[in-house]
Write a protein that holds these residues in place. Structure first.
Motif, short mmCIF file in Angstrom:
data_model
loop_
_atom_site.label_atom_id
_atom_site.label_comp_id
_atom_site.label_asym_id
_atom_site.label_seq_id
_atom_site.Cartn_x
_atom_site.Cartn_y
_atom_site.Cartn_z
N PRO A 1 0.81 -1.23 0.00
CA PRO A 1 0.00 0.00 0.00
C PRO A 1 0.84 1.28 0.00
O PRO A 1 0.37 2.34 -0.38
N ASP A 2 2.11 1.17 0.40
CA ASP A 2 3.02 2.32 0.38
C ASP A 2 4.05 2.19 -0.75
O ASP A 2 5.04 2.92 -0.76
N GLY A 3 3.82 1.26 -1.67
CA GLY A 3 4.77 0.98 -2.74
C GLY A 3 4.97 2.16 -3.68
O GLY A 3 4.04 2.88 -4.02
N ALA A 4 6.22 2.32 -4.12
CA ALA A 4 6.57 3.43 -5.01
C ALA A 4 5.84 3.34 -6.35
O ALA A 4 5.36 4.36 -6.87
N VAL A 5 5.74 2.14 -6.91
CA VAL A 5 5.05 1.98 -8.20
C VAL A 5 3.58 2.35 -8.04
O VAL A 5 3.01 3.07 -8.88
N ARG A 6 2.95 1.86 -6.97
CA ARG A 6 1.54 2.16 -6.72
C ARG A 6 1.31 3.67 -6.63
O ARG A 6 0.42 4.23 -7.25
N TRP A 7 2.14 4.34 -5.82
CA TRP A 7 1.94 5.77 -5.60
C TRP A 7 2.32 6.60 -6.81
O TRP A 7 1.77 7.67 -7.03
N GLN A 8 3.24 6.11 -7.64
CA GLN A 8 3.56 6.83 -8.88
C GLN A 8 2.33 6.79 -9.80
O GLN A 8 1.96 7.80 -10.39
N ALA A 9 1.71 5.62 -9.92
CA ALA A 9 0.50 5.51 -10.74
C ALA A 9 -0.62 6.38 -10.17
O ALA A 9 -1.32 7.09 -10.93
N ILE A 10 -0.80 6.36 -8.85
CA ILE A 10 -1.83 7.20 -8.22
C ILE A 10 -1.57 8.67 -8.49
O ILE A 10 -2.49 9.44 -8.80
N SER A 11 -0.32 9.08 -8.38
CA SER A 11 0.04 10.48 -8.61
C SER A 11 -0.32 10.92 -10.02
O SER A 11 -0.87 12.02 -10.23
N VAL A 12 -0.03 10.08 -11.00
CA VAL A 12 -0.37 10.40 -12.39
C VAL A 12 -1.90 10.52 -12.53
O VAL A 12 -2.40 11.45 -13.17
N LEU A 13 -2.61 9.59 -11.92
CA LEU A 13 -4.08 9.63 -11.98
C LEU A 13 -4.61 10.90 -11.33
O LEU A 13 -5.51 11.56 -11.86
N GLN A 14 -4.06 11.25 -10.17
CA GLN A 14 -4.53 12.45 -9.47
C GLN A 14 -4.25 13.71 -10.29
O GLN A 14 -5.06 14.63 -10.31
N GLU A 15 -3.10 13.76 -10.95
CA GLU A 15 -2.76 14.93 -11.75
C GLU A 15 -3.71 15.10 -12.93
O GLU A 15 -3.94 16.22 -13.38
N ARG A 16 -4.23 13.99 -13.45
CA ARG A 16 -5.18 14.09 -14.57
C ARG A 16 -6.37 14.95 -14.17
O ARG A 16 -6.79 15.81 -14.94
N GLY A 17 -6.92 14.67 -13.01
CA GLY A 17 -8.02 15.48 -12.48
C GLY A 17 -9.23 15.56 -13.40
O GLY A 17 -9.93 16.56 -13.39
N ASP A 18 -9.49 14.52 -14.17
CA ASP A 18 -10.58 14.56 -15.13
C ASP A 18 -11.75 13.66 -14.72
O ASP A 18 -11.65 12.88 -13.77
N LEU A 19 -12.84 13.79 -15.45
CA LEU A 19 -14.06 13.04 -15.15
C LEU A 19 -13.86 11.54 -15.30
O LEU A 19 -14.38 10.76 -14.51
N GLU A 20 -13.09 11.12 -16.30
CA GLU A 20 -12.85 9.69 -16.49
C GLU A 20 -12.16 9.09 -15.26
O GLU A 20 -12.56 8.02 -14.77
N THR A 21 -11.16 9.78 -14.74
CA THR A 21 -10.45 9.28 -13.57
C THR A 21 -11.37 9.27 -12.35
O THR A 21 -11.40 8.30 -11.60
#
Length: 183
Positions: A18-38
């Motif tokens: 749950p604190d994995g770097a790969v997981r949080w990198q993917a989450i960060s990209v998703l959060q930056e999108r900030g769009d309706l699809e996400t």
């Protein structure tokens, strides 16, 4: 890291830490999108069959978009989970998301979870309370924060004590950038 939203979600789910770097990198990209699809896919994850799906959905929603454009739609989802979820990992993520959203409408849910039997949930409440307590601070929120400051778990008590300090400085300083240590 880039790619379609569903691909990023699968990458995050594949990282079992749950604190994995790969997981949080993917989450960060998703959060930056900030769009309706996400937002839509994260909302669906919050209703997922597995704890990992629900935690991921909450983690995405907690900081989706630079100006939190979906906060009004996210808060009811998180409040529902706060009231109905049984898994402490999901509840912890919900509380951290409340703290990131910094919206006083989350305060009743945070106060309710501040007395949860699981220390990780109380820890999340200690993090969230100073961020949702309002200015001036809500008296019930202050009471919950004071109780957490005397929690038998040292990490919970320490974070709540810091929260008391932050609440004492509302308006003169900010806790921006402060976040909980991994448990």
């Amino acid at each position: 890291m880039g790619g379609p939203v569903e691909e990023l979600i699968q990458i995050a789910l594949a990282d079992g830490d749950p604190d994995g770097a790969v997981r949080w990198q993917a989450i960060s990209v998703l959060q930056e999108r900030g769009d309706l699809e996400t937002f839509t896919l994260a909302r669906r994850l919050c209703a997922g069959n597995t704890t990992a799906e629900r935690v991921l959905g909450v983690d995405i929603l907690g900081e989706l978009g630079r100006d939190r454009p979906f906060a009004d739609k996210t808060l009811p989802i998180l409040r529902y989970l706060a009231a109905s979820e049984l898994d402490p990992r999901v509840l912890y993520s919900v509380l951290i998301a409340f703290g990131h959203l910094r919206d006083a409408r989350a305060l009743p849910s945070v106060i309710e979870l501040a007395s949860h039997p699981e220390h990780s949930v109380r820890y999340g409440a200690a993090y969230a309370l100073p961020n949702v307590i309002g200015n001036p601070p809500d008296p019930a929120g202050l009471t919950a924060l004071r109780l957490l400051a005397s929690d038998p778990d040292d990490d919970v008590a320490d974070w709540a004590t810091l929260g008391m300090s932050l609440v004492g400085h509302l308006g003169s300083s900010s806790s921006e950038g402060a976040g909980p240590r991994p448990l």
